[in-house]
Scaffold this active site. Structure first.
Site, PDB file in Angstrom:
ATOM      1  N   CYS A 157     124.575 -52.266  89.336  1.00  0.00           N
ATOM      2  CA  CYS A 157     123.316 -52.986  89.459  1.00  0.00           C
ATOM      3  C   CYS A 157     123.551 -54.478  89.287  1.00  0.00           C
ATOM      4  O   CYS A 157     124.539 -54.904  88.695  1.00  0.00           O
ATOM      5  CB  CYS A 157     122.336 -52.499  88.395  1.00  0.00           C
ATOM      6  SG  CYS A 157     121.872 -50.762  88.551  1.00  0.00           S
TER       7      CYS A 157
ATOM      8  N   ASN B  89     123.373 -56.235  93.266  1.00  0.00           N
ATOM      9  CA  ASN B  89     123.725 -54.828  93.264  1.00  0.00           C
ATOM     10  C   ASN B  89     124.786 -54.583  94.336  1.00  0.00           C
ATOM     11  O   ASN B  89     124.770 -55.190  95.409  1.00  0.00           O
ATOM     12  CB  ASN B  89     122.502 -53.915  93.434  1.00  0.00           C
ATOM     13  CG  ASN B  89     121.680 -54.153  94.684  1.00  0.00           C
ATOM     14  OD1 ASN B  89     121.480 -55.284  95.107  1.00  0.00           O
ATOM     15  ND2 ASN B  89     121.174 -53.071  95.265  1.00  0.00           N
TER      16      ASN B  89
ATOM     17  N   GLU C  41     121.975 -56.617  87.370  1.00  0.00           N
ATOM     18  CA  GLU C  41     121.955 -57.044  85.974  1.00  0.00           C
ATOM     19  C   GLU C  41     123.314 -56.813  85.320  1.00  0.00           C
ATOM     20  O   GLU C  41     123.795 -57.634  84.542  1.00  0.00           O
ATOM     21  CB  GLU C  41     120.871 -56.292  85.192  1.00  0.00           C
ATOM     22  CG  GLU C  41     119.470 -56.512  85.720  1.00  0.00           C
ATOM     23  CD  GLU C  41     119.038 -55.522  86.799  1.00  0.00           C
ATOM     24  OE1 GLU C  41     117.831 -55.316  86.938  1.00  0.00           O
ATOM     25  OE2 GLU C  41     119.903 -54.947  87.504  1.00  0.00           O
TER      26      GLU C  41
ATOM     27  N   GLU D 132     126.467 -51.288  96.050  1.00  0.00           N
ATOM     28  CA  GLU D 132     126.444 -49.828  96.185  1.00  0.00           C
ATOM     29  C   GLU D 132     127.792 -49.307  96.673  1.00  0.00           C
ATOM     30  O   GLU D 132     128.622 -50.055  97.193  1.00  0.00           O
ATOM     31  CB  GLU D 132     125.334 -49.414  97.134  1.00  0.00           C
ATOM     32  CG  GLU D 132     123.958 -49.754  96.596  1.00  0.00           C
ATOM     33  CD  GLU D 132     122.828 -49.365  97.520  1.00  0.00           C
ATOM     34  OE1 GLU D 132     121.684 -49.433  97.079  1.00  0.00           O
ATOM     35  OE2 GLU D 132     123.075 -48.999  98.689  1.00  0.00           O
TER      36      GLU D 132
ATOM     37  N   CYS E  32     120.825 -50.575  82.795  1.00  0.00           N
ATOM     38  CA  CYS E  32     120.897 -52.038  82.702  1.00  0.00           C
ATOM     39  C   CYS E  32     120.228 -52.540  81.430  1.00  0.00           C
ATOM     40  O   CYS E  32     120.691 -53.494  80.810  1.00  0.00           O
ATOM     41  CB  CYS E  32     120.267 -52.683  83.923  1.00  0.00           C
ATOM     42  SG  CYS E  32     121.309 -52.518  85.383  1.00  0.00           S
TER      43      CYS E  32
ATOM     44  N   CYS F 100     116.853 -51.031  85.393  1.00  0.00           N
ATOM     45  CA  CYS F 100     116.913 -49.586  85.141  1.00  0.00           C
ATOM     46  C   CYS F 100     117.311 -49.346  83.683  1.00  0.00           C
ATOM     47  O   CYS F 100     117.694 -50.269  82.967  1.00  0.00           O
ATOM     48  CB  CYS F 100     117.896 -48.921  86.099  1.00  0.00           C
ATOM     49  SG  CYS F 100     119.638 -49.260  85.733  1.00  0.00           S
TER      50      CYS F 100
END
Length: 136
Positions: free
Chosen positions: A47, A36, A49, A38, A83, A80
């Protein structure tokens, strides 16, 4: 999987403090990793994934056959919703998704269990068939 543990240390998560690493296995058997990343403008974050899937696609591959997700914490984190949708573009409902926590707990599911009734390209290719329409 050693690659996951190594990746987890590379996560860039100064805002949430929640590091995640992911590895996707392509049809060829090659592994692609991501973390991930940010951003101060939160919607621009990515993310793990998605990062792993983007690596795979950038290498010219188009099919995911297995997924691993590792997060810090007591419980394994599942991908999430966004993803799950990204994974569904390149994986089948029966694709195994292994969610692991740094503490050792695991959760093993299929993509279909994580995202039942996924919106897939079939809706765009042949909308009437995807919706079960009987109109001619």
């Amino acid at each position: 999987m050693d690659q996951l543990n190594s990746l987890l240390t590379r996560a860039y998560c100064p805002y949430s403090g929640f590091a995640v690493a992911a590895v996707v296995k392509s049809r060829s058997g090659r592994l692609y990793g991501g973390v991930n990343v940010e951003n101060a403008a939160y919607p621009l974050s990515r993310c793990a994934e998605q990062s792993a899937t983007l690596q795979m696609v950038s290498a010219g591959e188009r099919e995911i056959v297995e997924v691993w997700v590792l997060s810090r914490g007591e419980k394994p984190a599942t991908p999430c919703g966004g993803c799950r949708q990204v994974l569904s573009e390149f994986a089948r409902p029966e694709t195994p998704v292994h969610c692991l926590s740094a503490s050792g707990s695991e959760l093993h599911l299929t993509l279909g269990e994580l995202l039942p009734h996924a919106f897939t390209k079939q809706y765009l290719d042949k909308p009437d068939e995807a919706l079960g329409s009987t109109d001619a």
